[in-house]
Design a protein around this motif. Structure first.
Motif, PDB file in Angstrom:
ATOM      1  N   LEU A 183       0.834  -1.205   0.000  1.00 23.19           N
ATOM      2  CA  LEU A 183       0.000   0.000   0.000  1.00 23.19           C
ATOM      3  C   LEU A 183       0.871   1.258   0.000  1.00 23.19           C
ATOM      4  CD1 LEU A 183      -2.952   0.862   0.029  1.00 23.19           C
ATOM      5  CD2 LEU A 183      -2.854   0.849   2.518  1.00 23.19           C
ATOM      6  N   PHE A 184       1.953   1.231   0.767  1.00 22.58           N
ATOM      7  CA  PHE A 184       2.900   2.347   0.754  1.00 22.58           C
ATOM      8  C   PHE A 184       3.511   2.510  -0.636  1.00 22.58           C
ATOM      9  CE2 PHE A 184       7.291   3.851   1.097  1.00 22.58           C
ATOM     10  CZ  PHE A 184       7.073   5.100   1.652  1.00 22.58           C
ATOM     11  N   ASP A 185       3.907   1.407  -1.254  1.00 24.73           N
ATOM     12  CA  ASP A 185       4.464   1.455  -2.603  1.00 24.73           C
ATOM     13  C   ASP A 185       3.450   2.005  -3.607  1.00 24.73           C
ATOM     14  OD1 ASP A 185       7.091   0.778  -2.447  1.00 24.73           O
ATOM     15  OD2 ASP A 185       6.820  -1.331  -2.982  1.00 24.73           O
ATOM     16  N   PHE A 186       2.169   1.711  -3.404  1.00 25.91           N
ATOM     17  CA  PHE A 186       1.138   2.259  -4.284  1.00 25.91           C
ATOM     18  C   PHE A 186       1.096   3.785  -4.161  1.00 25.91           C
ATOM     19  CE2 PHE A 186      -3.352   3.410  -5.168  1.00 25.91           C
ATOM     20  CZ  PHE A 186      -3.360   3.092  -6.512  1.00 25.91           C
ATOM     21  N   GLY A 187       1.251   4.299  -2.948  1.00 25.60           N
ATOM     22  CA  GLY A 187       1.317   5.743  -2.762  1.00 25.60           C
ATOM     23  C   GLY A 187       2.520   6.345  -3.471  1.00 25.60           C
ATOM     24  N   VAL A 188       3.668   5.679  -3.366  1.00 26.83           N
ATOM     25  CA  VAL A 188       4.873   6.138  -4.071  1.00 26.83           C
ATOM     26  C   VAL A 188       4.644   6.099  -5.578  1.00 26.83           C
ATOM     27  CG1 VAL A 188       7.294   5.580  -4.541  1.00 26.83           C
ATOM     28  CG2 VAL A 188       6.418   5.456  -2.205  1.00 26.83           C
ATOM     29  N   TYR A 189       4.001   5.039  -6.063  1.00 22.58           N
ATOM     30  CA  TYR A 189       3.679   4.900  -7.484  1.00 22.58           C
ATOM     31  C   TYR A 189       2.859   6.097  -7.967  1.00 22.58           C
ATOM     32  CZ  TYR A 189       1.406   2.903 -11.639  1.00 22.58           C
ATOM     33  OH  TYR A 189       0.923   2.690 -12.899  1.00 22.58           O
ATOM     34  N   LEU A 190       1.820   6.453  -7.222  1.00 20.24           N
ATOM     35  CA  LEU A 190       0.970   7.581  -7.610  1.00 20.24           C
ATOM     36  C   LEU A 190       1.744   8.891  -7.604  1.00 20.24           C
ATOM     37  CD1 LEU A 190      -2.360   6.751  -5.721  1.00 20.24           C
ATOM     38  CD2 LEU A 190      -1.836   6.395  -8.130  1.00 20.24           C
ATOM     39  N   VAL A 191       2.611   9.086  -6.604  1.00 21.18           N
ATOM     40  CA  VAL A 191       3.402  10.314  -6.529  1.00 21.18           C
ATOM     41  C   VAL A 191       4.356  10.407  -7.717  1.00 21.18           C
ATOM     42  CG1 VAL A 191       5.212  11.507  -5.221  1.00 21.18           C
ATOM     43  CG2 VAL A 191       3.234  10.576  -4.028  1.00 21.18           C
ATOM     44  N   VAL A 192       5.023   9.316  -8.043  1.00 20.41           N
ATOM     45  CA  VAL A 192       5.995   9.341  -9.140  1.00 20.41           C
ATOM     46  C   VAL A 192       5.302   9.606 -10.477  1.00 20.41           C
ATOM     47  CG1 VAL A 192       7.633   7.925 -10.441  1.00 20.41           C
ATOM     48  CG2 VAL A 192       7.697   7.930  -7.954  1.00 20.41           C
ATOM     49  N   VAL A 193       4.189   8.931 -10.731  1.00 22.32           N
ATOM     50  CA  VAL A 193       3.460   9.172 -11.980  1.00 22.32           C
ATOM     51  C   VAL A 193       2.973  10.621 -12.021  1.00 22.32           C
ATOM     52  CG1 VAL A 193       1.389   8.596 -13.313  1.00 22.32           C
ATOM     53  CG2 VAL A 193       2.766   6.775 -12.332  1.00 22.32           C
ATOM     54  N   GLY A 194       2.435  11.106 -10.927  1.00 19.68           N
ATOM     55  CA  GLY A 194       1.918  12.475 -10.890  1.00 19.68           C
ATOM     56  C   GLY A 194       2.985  13.520 -11.108  1.00 19.68           C
ATOM     57  N   VAL A 195       4.109  13.392 -10.407  1.00 19.96           N
ATOM     58  CA  VAL A 195       5.184  14.382 -10.541  1.00 19.96           C
ATOM     59  C   VAL A 195       5.812  14.317 -11.930  1.00 19.96           C
ATOM     60  CG1 VAL A 195       7.511  14.971  -9.740  1.00 19.96           C
ATOM     61  CG2 VAL A 195       5.710  14.534  -8.086  1.00 19.96           C
ATOM     62  N   THR A 196       6.093  13.115 -12.403  1.00 18.77           N
ATOM     63  CA  THR A 196       6.727  12.973 -13.720  1.00 18.77           C
ATOM     64  C   THR A 196       5.845  13.539 -14.823  1.00 18.77           C
ATOM     65  OG1 THR A 196       7.792  10.953 -12.923  1.00 18.77           O
ATOM     66  CG2 THR A 196       7.796  11.320 -15.289  1.00 18.77           C
ATOM     67  N   MET A 197       4.561  13.211 -14.794  1.00 18.97           N
ATOM     68  CA  MET A 197       3.665  13.683 -15.845  1.00 18.97           C
ATOM     69  C   MET A 197       3.393  15.183 -15.720  1.00 18.97           C
ATOM     70  SD  MET A 197       3.500  11.228 -17.782  1.00 18.97           S
ATOM     71  CE  MET A 197       2.522  12.158 -18.945  1.00 18.97           C
ATOM     72  N   THR A 198       3.405  15.720 -14.502  1.00 18.45           N
ATOM     73  CA  THR A 198       3.263  17.169 -14.349  1.00 18.45           C
ATOM     74  C   THR A 198       4.444  17.888 -14.983  1.00 18.45           C
ATOM     75  OG1 THR A 198       2.010  16.910 -12.300  1.00 18.45           O
ATOM     76  CG2 THR A 198       3.051  19.045 -12.675  1.00 18.45           C
ATOM     77  N   ILE A 199       5.650  17.370 -14.756  1.00 18.25           N
ATOM     78  CA  ILE A 199       6.839  17.971 -15.368  1.00 18.25           C
ATOM     79  C   ILE A 199       6.772  17.871 -16.885  1.00 18.25           C
ATOM     80  CG2 ILE A 199       9.338  17.716 -15.632  1.00 18.25           C
ATOM     81  CD1 ILE A 199       9.378  16.806 -12.663  1.00 18.25           C
ATOM     82  N   ILE A 200       6.405  16.712 -17.392  1.00 17.44           N
ATOM     83  CA  ILE A 200       6.366  16.515 -18.844  1.00 17.44           C
ATOM     84  C   ILE A 200       5.286  17.379 -19.479  1.00 17.44           C
ATOM     85  CG2 ILE A 200       5.803  14.805 -20.629  1.00 17.44           C
ATOM     86  CD1 ILE A 200       7.349  12.788 -18.845  1.00 17.44           C
ATOM     87  N   GLN A 201       4.116  17.481 -18.845  1.00 15.35           N
ATOM     88  CA  GLN A 201       3.063  18.337 -19.390  1.00 15.35           C
ATOM     89  C   GLN A 201       3.474  19.799 -19.361  1.00 15.35           C
ATOM     90  OE1 GLN A 201      -0.560  17.547 -17.256  1.00 15.35           O
ATOM     91  NE2 GLN A 201      -1.262  16.134 -18.836  1.00 15.35           N
ATOM     92  N   THR A 202       4.156  20.213 -18.304  1.00 15.03           N
ATOM     93  CA  THR A 202       4.592  21.607 -18.211  1.00 15.03           C
ATOM     94  C   THR A 202       5.589  21.929 -19.312  1.00 15.03           C
ATOM     95  OG1 THR A 202       4.264  21.546 -15.830  1.00 15.03           O
ATOM     96  CG2 THR A 202       5.630  23.309 -16.688  1.00 15.03           C
ATOM     97  N   ILE A 203       6.521  21.021 -19.556  1.00 21.43           N
ATOM     98  CA  ILE A 203       7.491  21.222 -20.637  1.00 21.43           C
ATOM     99  C   ILE A 203       6.792  21.195 -21.992  1.00 21.43           C
ATOM    100  CG2 ILE A 203       9.474  20.198 -21.816  1.00 21.43           C
ATOM    101  CD1 ILE A 203      10.434  19.237 -19.042  1.00 21.43           C
ATOM    102  N   GLY A 204       5.836  20.270 -22.164  1.00 30.88           N
ATOM    103  CA  GLY A 204       5.142  20.120 -23.441  1.00 30.88           C
ATOM    104  C   GLY A 204       4.232  21.277 -23.775  1.00 30.88           C
ATOM    105  N   GLU A 205       3.747  21.990 -22.771  1.00 31.66           N
ATOM    106  CA  GLU A 205       2.845  23.121 -23.033  1.00 31.66           C
ATOM    107  C   GLU A 205       3.597  24.395 -23.384  1.00 31.66           C
ATOM    108  OE1 GLU A 205       0.514  23.239 -19.487  1.00 31.66           O
ATOM    109  OE2 GLU A 205      -0.855  21.684 -20.177  1.00 31.66           O
ATOM    110  N   ASP A 206       4.911  24.398 -23.265  1.00 30.13           N
ATOM    111  CA  ASP A 206       5.716  25.585 -23.562  1.00 30.13           C
ATOM    112  C   ASP A 206       6.079  25.655 -25.034  1.00 30.13           C
ATOM    113  OD1 ASP A 206       5.655  26.369 -20.958  1.00 30.13           O
ATOM    114  OD2 ASP A 206       7.642  25.618 -20.447  1.00 30.13           O
ATOM    115  N   GLU A 207       5.096  25.594 -25.897  1.00 27.08           N
ATOM    116  CA  GLU A 207       5.367  25.649 -27.344  1.00 27.08           C
ATOM    117  C   GLU A 207       5.241  27.038 -27.874  1.00 27.08           C
ATOM    118  OE1 GLU A 207       2.828  22.840 -29.228  1.00 27.08           O
ATOM    119  OE2 GLU A 207       3.815  21.136 -28.314  1.00 27.08           O
TER     120      GLU A 207
END
Length: 140
Positions: free
Chosen positions: A116-140
């Motif tokens: 269950l703890f690992d699931f929380g880490v999984y959600l945090v990693v996906v959320g942070v990584t995709m937030t960074i990628i979306q932020t970079i991708g929107e800077d067109e």
């Protein structure tokens, strides 16, 4: 100029699921072998990035309407809640517990609070990584 990437898009749809299910395998294998929530989250993010490359950011956002900031918050709540639950039970912080259960299809299975703890880490990693990628991708 917009190109017609039919082969890339078709292949990406199939490979996305292969990568995603491999990420799920890495997540569940992480308790006994290398892997877990962090690596599983990174691999899941790679699968989503593949879709962004094959299609575009706006189309992927419409297909997966996930607010990744909320995903990070949910993951933090799950991870910290799992870690503090042991304190409520009178044990030290981050003490994990497990037991064996007879589940209908799986039979005798061990269930761990570490998963269950690992699931929380999984959600945090996906959320942070995709937030960074979306932020970079929107800077067109």
């Amino acid at each position: 100029m917009k190109t017609n990437d039919v082969i890339l898009q078709f292949t990406a749809k199939i490979v996305f699921f292969i990568i995603f299910f491999y990420a799920v395998h890495i997540f569940f294998a992480g308790h006994y072998t290398p892997g877990g929530g962090f690596v599983g989250g990174l691999v899941t993010s790679c699968a989503i990035v593949l879709l962004i490359i094959a299609f575009d950011l706006k189309k992927v956002q419409s297909i997966l309407p996930i607010n990744y900031i909320y995903l990070v918050a949910t993951g933090l709540i799950v991870a910290l809640g799992t870690a503090t639950f042991s304190m409520i039970a009178g044990k030290p912080f981050f003490t994990h517990s497990f037991d064996y259960f007879n589940l209908p299809i799986l039979g005798k299975t061990s269930l761990h609070t570490a998963a269950l703890f690992d699931f929380g880490v999984y959600l945090v990693v996906v959320g942070v990584t995709m937030t960074i990628i979306q932020t970079i991708g929107e800077d067109e």
